[in-house]
Design a protein around this motif. Structure first.
Motif, short mmCIF file in Angstrom:
data_model
loop_
_atom_site.label_atom_id
_atom_site.label_comp_id
_atom_site.label_asym_id
_atom_site.label_seq_id
_atom_site.Cartn_x
_atom_site.Cartn_y
_atom_site.Cartn_z
N VAL A 166 22.67 92.69 35.62
CA VAL A 166 22.22 93.05 36.97
C VAL A 166 23.33 92.78 37.99
N ILE A 167 24.02 91.63 37.86
CA ILE A 167 25.07 91.28 38.83
C ILE A 167 26.23 92.27 38.76
N VAL A 168 26.70 92.57 37.52
CA VAL A 168 27.82 93.51 37.37
C VAL A 168 27.42 94.90 37.87
N SER A 169 26.23 95.35 37.49
CA SER A 169 25.77 96.67 37.95
C SER A 169 25.66 96.71 39.47
N SER A 170 25.09 95.66 40.05
CA SER A 170 24.95 95.60 41.51
C SER A 170 26.31 95.53 42.19
N GLY A 171 27.23 94.75 41.61
CA GLY A 171 28.57 94.64 42.18
C GLY A 171 29.29 95.98 42.22
N VAL A 172 29.20 96.72 41.10
CA VAL A 172 29.82 98.05 41.06
C VAL A 172 29.16 98.98 42.08
N PHE A 173 27.83 98.92 42.16
CA PHE A 173 27.09 99.77 43.11
C PHE A 173 27.48 99.45 44.55
N SER A 175 34.92 90.28 29.02
CA SER A 175 34.85 90.36 27.57
C SER A 175 34.07 91.60 27.16
N GLY A 176 33.65 91.61 25.88
CA GLY A 176 32.90 92.73 25.36
C GLY A 176 31.58 92.94 26.08
N LEU A 177 30.98 91.84 26.57
CA LEU A 177 29.74 91.96 27.32
C LEU A 177 29.93 92.84 28.55
N HIS A 178 31.00 92.59 29.29
CA HIS A 178 31.25 93.34 30.53
C HIS A 178 31.66 94.78 30.24
N VAL A 179 32.46 94.98 29.20
CA VAL A 179 32.85 96.35 28.82
C VAL A 179 31.62 97.12 28.36
N GLY A 180 30.73 96.43 27.62
CA GLY A 180 29.49 97.07 27.19
C GLY A 180 28.62 97.48 28.37
N ILE A 181 28.57 96.62 29.39
CA ILE A 181 27.80 96.94 30.60
C ILE A 181 28.39 98.17 31.30
N ILE A 182 29.72 98.19 31.45
CA ILE A 182 30.39 99.33 32.09
C ILE A 182 30.15 100.61 31.29
N ALA A 192 21.21 84.29 31.06
CA ALA A 192 22.48 84.73 31.66
C ALA A 192 22.81 86.19 31.36
N ILE A 193 22.51 86.65 30.14
CA ILE A 193 22.92 88.01 29.75
C ILE A 193 22.26 89.08 30.61
N PRO A 194 20.91 89.09 30.77
CA PRO A 194 20.33 90.13 31.65
C PRO A 194 20.73 89.97 33.11
N THR A 208 26.34 74.66 29.58
CA THR A 208 25.24 75.54 29.20
C THR A 208 25.66 76.60 28.19
N GLY A 209 26.95 76.59 27.79
CA GLY A 209 27.42 77.56 26.80
C GLY A 209 27.44 78.99 27.29
N THR A 210 27.65 79.17 28.60
CA THR A 210 27.64 80.53 29.18
C THR A 210 28.98 80.91 29.78
#
Length: 649
Positions: free
Chosen positions: A417-424, A252-259, A411-413, A243-245
């Motif tokens: 949500v998953i990373v934010s929820s995991g940190v929370f 990566s930069g996606l996760h650092v950007g979320i943080i 996948a991106i949104p 699926t190219g995800t």
């Protein structure tokens, strides 16, 4: 170019690092040339009124200096020139050594567990030497973790070069990282776990994730997204690749950007005179996440760019993403030139380059409002990154996911949500017990995400496979892409002519490659146990094997050759080798020598079966013999090849 000065430093620097692999090892000459170019740069800089772009010769000499700097540093950091490298202390008369090593990284594969280890002490006879260098450790013990200090008795084994052509050259891959040896199942004497604060924090987070009241698969997904530990999701690799995800799993930069976005929201109350403190806290938080997640090249790149961006805002300077990208690449390669061969490093920088170069053009192609604009913004972001990633992805993985766009838009949104929820959830877990409903919600979200990806991955013909661009085609693809982006920002006839010339050159290369694929080939593989022959012509491979049981073992070395030869269809047949057998293919007569025979007729080739331990008198006919049998015959009859003058292919 004036807006991105580090472009002039970074590109020649990368060329110098790559060129060092093919240049002779004359370190002194390179160092002298580097010093001369440095002095010339200083003189020209002084006479150009201290402006690097004021006169043309300064820019040329600066790029030459950067190229020589790449050459010199790449050679300086090679194991041959590092006097402290452990290979300089090995003795050919000693078979086993007592060493002390630090575990750098755990590598979990479907069929094995290995570790990247850094050696610190080596006992050479009666002396204990403090040494440097790294190696790959294969052990039945899979409980070692990053940061463990292991004392063990080892036998070093050199990494062998590939026997079969076009198979993955694991030896060159590791040598570029200055790794020469592997160690198999050592006798581990002691494991010392005196971990740093970062390692203790990483293990504490990992323990918290393990204790979460959710299923095993969601736990593994959370560990991959928050800690970069992908050991538990090997069974899902094909789903993310189809699926190219895959980028949502690799830190990566996606996760650092979320943080960074979460930290910006959390410290949003710091405004006005305190806003610079907010920027500093975001930088510190991003680097803390980078340290805990394992310092992957893509994470370091993202943190460097985030740091540059917020430092520019602190000093009220205009931010330039392209310049920040080249700043990050330059300093990462300055510290470790071997990073240029890291696939994660390559994909990370190409993705961000694609976004910086093409996002603006794609996004402005259509104008929407409201929710449609947000959706189009994400689409443009995905497309711009994919433009740069596709050629390299085809070169490494030989497949293209057709559904990458809908999969990424989903996948991106969800990843956010998953990373934010995991940190929370982790923060709540440190304070009190995690509510059951929250765990169930997180579990449902991740399971639903995986199920949606599996639905997309199981759609027929969703992946185009068998694509294998050559390295020359890859170079032309990227030259055309960069010229197109340059033409977008700097309109002119020069870039139009250059794009047309490169495109015509690419067509010539592809025409030559297609003609090469039409050639008929007879391939006999080097295999120690069975005979495997391929007749390849016009995209079809007729595979001749000794038995059905050997098909699975032959697949791993057949596939790279089939990819290179453009094979689209494979047909199987089996050889009857009860006695000496004659095979006629492509006008060649081949004798499969399965039993001893005194007299031999005239043949084009003689293929020696591995079951034969003695060769008859052979004169004038090339003998095809594999590596394992070669060693066997040398042990049984050490002079047979010399006396009979056998030509081995």
């Amino acid at each position: 170019m004036r807006r991105i000065p580090f472009f002039r430093l970074c590109i020649p620097f990368i060329i110098g690092i790559l060129a060092n692999e093919w240049m002779p090892d004359y370190f002194l000459i390179k160092a002298v040339c580097l010093c001369i170019s440095f002095i010339a740069c200083g003189i020209l800089f002084y006479y150009s009124n201290k402006r690097y772009h004021a006169i043309r010769p300064f820019g040329t000499v600066l790029m030459l200096f950067s190229c020589l700097l790449g050459l010199t540093i790449a050679e300086l950091q090679s194991f041959e020139n590092n006097r402290s490298h452990y290979t300089h202390f090995l003795d050919e008369h000693i078979s086993e050594y007592f060493i002390k090593a630090v575990v750098l990284k755990k590598l979990v594969k479907p069929n094995s567990t290995s570790y990247e280890c850094k050696i610190t002490d080596l006992e050479n006879g009666t002396l204990i030497q403090q040494v440097e260098g790294s190696f790959i450790l294969y052990s039945e013990i899979d409980s070692l973790e990053q940061g463990d200090i292991v004392s063990m008795q080892v036998r070093f084994s050199e990494i062998d070069a590939p026997i079969n052509k076009f198979s993955f050259d694991y030896q060159s891959f590791q040598r570029r990282k200055n790794r020469i040896h592997m160690v198999f199942n050592p006798r581990i004497l002691k494991v010392h776990r005196d971990r740093s604060i970062v390692q203790k924090l990483r293990l504490k987070i990992k323990d918290s994730l393990v204790k979460l009241n959710i299923q095993q698969t969601p736990k593994s997904i959370l560990m991959a997204m928050l800690l970069g530990d992908k050991s538990g999701i090997k069974a899902l690799d094909h789903v993310f690749r189809a699926t190219g995800t895959s980028h949502v799993l690799a830190i990566s930069g996606l996760h650092v950007g979320i943080i960074a976005a979460l930290l910006n929201m959390f410290f949003g109350f710091l405004k006005s005179n305190w806003i610079r403190l907010r920027y500093v806290l975001i930088i510190l938080g991003a680097w803390s996440f980078c340290l805990v997640s394992g310092m992957a090249p893509s994470t370091v790149r993202a943190c460097l760019m985030v740091s540059c961006y917020f430092i520019a805002k602190i000093f009220n300077e205009k931010a330039n993403g392209l310049n920040f990208c080249f700043v990050a690449a330059f300093f990462m390669l300055l510290i470790d030139p071997s990073k240029i061969y890291d696939i994660g490093f390559q994909f990370s920088f190409l993705a961000i380059l694609g976004i910086l170069l093409y996002f603006d053009a794609i996004y402005k192609a259509w104008v929407f409002r409201g929710f449609k604009d947000r959706l189009w913004q994400m689409t443009a972001l995905t497309l711009s990154a994919q433009v740069m990633l596709t050629p390299l992805s085809l070169y490494y993985f030989h497949e293209f996911p057709l559904l990458f766009l809908p999969a990424s838009l989903m996948a991106i949104p969800i990843t956010f949500v998953i990373v934010s929820s995991g940190v929370f959830v982790l923060l709540i877990g440190m304070i009190s017990a995690i509510p059951v409903w929250l765990s169930e919600l997180l579990n449902w979200l991740i399971v639903s995400f995986i199920e949606l990806l599996q639905v997309l991955a199981n759609i027929d013909h969703s992946v185009i496979q068998g694509l294998n661009p050559s390295i020359l085609e890859l170079i032309f693809y990227y030259l055309i892409l960069f010229c197109i982006s340059a033409h977008y920002y700097v309109q002119g006839l020069f870039y139009k002519i250059l794009i047309a010339a490169l495109f015509c050159s690419l067509l010539v290369v592809q025409f030559w490659e297609n003609n090469r694929l039409l050639d008929k080939q007879l391939v006999i593989y080097a295999h120690a146990k069975n005979i495997h022959l391929d007749v390849i012509s016009a995209g079809t491979a007729w595979c001749l094997d000794e038995s059905t049981s050997s098909l699975a073992s032959a697949k791993w070395f057949r596939e790279p050759y089939h990819l290179n030869a453009g094979v689209r269809e494979v047909k199987h047949d089996f050889l009857q080798l009860d006695s000496n057998t004659i095979i006629e293919v492509l006008g060649k007569k081949i004798l499969v020598l399965n039993q001893y025979q005194d007299t031999l007729a005239s043949y084009d080739y003689i293929l020696v079966n591995t079951k034969l331990s003695t060769l008859p008198k052979i004169e004038g006919t090339p003998v095809i013999i594999d590596f394992a049998l070669n060693n066997t015959l040398r042990k049984c009859h050490p002079n047979i090849f010399y006396k009979q003058q056998i030509i081995i292919h």
